[in-house]
Design a protein around this motif. Structure first.
Motif, PDB file in Angstrom:
ATOM      1  N   ALA A 150       0.890  -0.944  -0.115  1.00 16.84           N
ATOM      2  CA  ALA A 150       0.162   0.065  -0.026  1.00 16.84           C
ATOM      3  C   ALA A 150       0.907   1.428  -0.274  1.00 16.84           C
ATOM      4  CB  ALA A 150      -1.147  -0.040   1.109  1.00 16.84           C
ATOM      5  N   SER A 151       2.343   0.859  -0.119  1.00 18.78           N
ATOM      6  CA  SER A 151       2.797   2.527   0.618  1.00 18.78           C
ATOM      7  C   SER A 151       3.871   2.649   0.045  1.00 18.78           C
ATOM      8  CB  SER A 151       2.690   2.601   2.000  1.00 18.78           C
ATOM      9  OG  SER A 151       3.815   1.417   2.539  1.00 18.78           O
ATOM     10  N   THR A 194      -5.511  -0.252   1.092  1.00 16.72           N
ATOM     11  CA  THR A 194      -5.146  -2.297   2.237  1.00 16.72           C
ATOM     12  C   THR A 194      -6.222  -2.880   2.228  1.00 16.72           C
ATOM     13  OG1 THR A 194      -4.818  -0.056   3.289  1.00 16.72           O
ATOM     14  CG2 THR A 194      -4.362  -3.037   4.201  1.00 16.72           C
ATOM     15  N   PHE A 210      -4.272   5.402   4.292  1.00 13.43           N
ATOM     16  CA  PHE A 210      -4.332   4.413   3.851  1.00 13.43           C
ATOM     17  C   PHE A 210      -4.972   3.077   4.311  1.00 13.43           C
ATOM     18  CE2 PHE A 210      -0.506   6.264   4.400  1.00 13.43           C
ATOM     19  CZ  PHE A 210       0.652   5.787   3.287  1.00 13.43           C
TER      20      PHE A 210
END
Length: 388
Positions: A111-112, A256, A252
């Motif tokens: 996710a990042s 996610t 997020f």
């Protein structure tokens, strides 16, 4: 080289201890009494209350998918756990139940982090963490640490090693392999500097609960803008159930959830229902008894390794490992571990599994077996090193 293999597989390092484990199993099959001090798995069985809850759900026959984020009742229990243990409030929508801590790492990084970005982490560290980063075509930048910083990153080290491609920082407390904690003020400073640099902060807290004489501090005590990875495997004794959790910043949550829906669909339903019992008072009382036993084991192993001449700069604060300098006996800890296994049927983990920070002088001993068994292992170790 097989040209059909994905190039990313070339960057993934092997887990060297698995070769030792394979050989240990062979020796056991040949009838030898092998003492296992290499595997990071509690030797206690899963608490009966947890087993009963899992079996009860299985017997209903309704073992269906849950939502991708996990049973809401379990996420509520996890949120309550943070309120009770740490005094922090975590909204349930930020909590994702995952297939072990490994699944939580995949969600957090997926996710990042972008290709070619880098994640800073301490060396020595758990090797799979670096490999998770490489799986996303990003770079794991390990920073050598020593006893001066409790084998943990500091705000100063983060500033010193931060580059234009740095995306974030991962800390692990208690850490694997050293068992050390990052102190609260140091943790607060690390989070602050990462936020100032515009990066993401990831806190591996899977050994929380297994702490001796101190209190573990969650990154959530200092910021909501952090990723926290935890697991039911270590403290709760649910390794084979494959269940953990991830807490993400608000920004997020949606990303996610999309990843969880597509990668996992859902964590095993019976494991989630079993985990509901992990926070019951009777379960926690049993886990506290086990924690006390681990502390006793740590003290026994620590004292005996020092007696035999190993150097341990810092007594571990948590987890169930001792990372010991064996430079007095060898310049090749991997060969030492192999020879020790062959000669005395005791399995330990060589330092090369944990990074490039002088690994040939270090060994990890796991105190995940009884004191009676460790006493025999220490007798065998003394005989082995005196053999010269």
């Amino acid at each position: 080289m097989n040209e059909k293999l994905a190039k990313r597989t070339q960057a993934i390092s092997p887990f060297y201890v698995m070769e030792l484990l394979r050989r240990a199993k062979q020796l056991e099959a040949e009838g030898l009494d092998v003492i296992h001090m290499e595997i990071g798995e509690p030797d206690f069985p899963t608490p009966q209350t947890i087993i009963d809850a899992g079996v009860k759900h299985l017997l209903t026959g309704e073992v269906k998918y849950t939502s991708a984020a996990g049973l809401f009742a379990l996420r509520e229990k996890i949120a309550a756990f943070y309120r009770q243990c740490y005094g922090v409030t975590v909204p349930e929508q930020r909590i994702f139940v995952s297939p072990g801590a490994s699944g939580a790492f995949l969600l957090a990084l997926g996710a990042s982090i972008n290709p070619e970005e880098e994640l800073l982490m301490a060396d020595p560290c758990y090797p799979c963490n670096s490999n998770f980063v490489k799986l996303f075509a990003a770079n794991a930048r390990t920073i050598a640490v020593d006893a001066a910083s409790n084998y943990q990153l500091t705000a100063k080290l983060i500033k010193q090693h931060w580059t234009p491609t740095s995306k974030g920082v991962l800390v692990a407390s208690p850490s694997n392999p050293t068992g050390t904690l990052i102190q609260p003020e140091a943790l607060k400073s690390c989070i602050k500097v990462v936020n100032e640099l515009g990066g993401c902060f990831y806190s591996d807290e899977i050994y929380h609960g297994l702490v001796y004489g101190h209190k573990a501090t969650t990154a959530l005590e200092f910021s909501d803008d952090v990723f926290v990875i935890n697991s039911f495997s270590k403290y709760f004794g649910m390794t084979g159930w494959r269940i953990g959790w991830l807490i993400v910043p608000d920004a997020f949550v949606d990303a996610t959830e999309k990843l969880a829906q597509n990668i996992f669909i859902a964590t095993a339903t019976q494991s989630q229902y079993a985990a509901l019992a992990a926070f019951d008072d009777v379960t926690l009382a049993e886990l506290e008894r086990r924690r006390t036993e681990f502390a006793t084991r740590r003290d026994f192993l620590y004292d005996n390794l020092l007696r035999l001449g190993f150097e341990i700069p810092i007594k571990p604060d948590g987890a169930f490992y001792i990372y010991a300098n064996c430079g007095k006996f060898t310049d090749d800890s991997y060969q030492f571990a192999l020879d020790f296994l062959e000669a005395e049927a005791v399995a330990i983990t060589p330092g090369k599994d944990f990074g490039t920070n002088n690994p040939h002088h270090w060994l990890r001993f796991a105190y995940t077996t009884s004191i009676d068994r460790m006493a025999i292992a220490m007798q065998r170790l003394e005989r082995f090193i005196n053999r010269g």
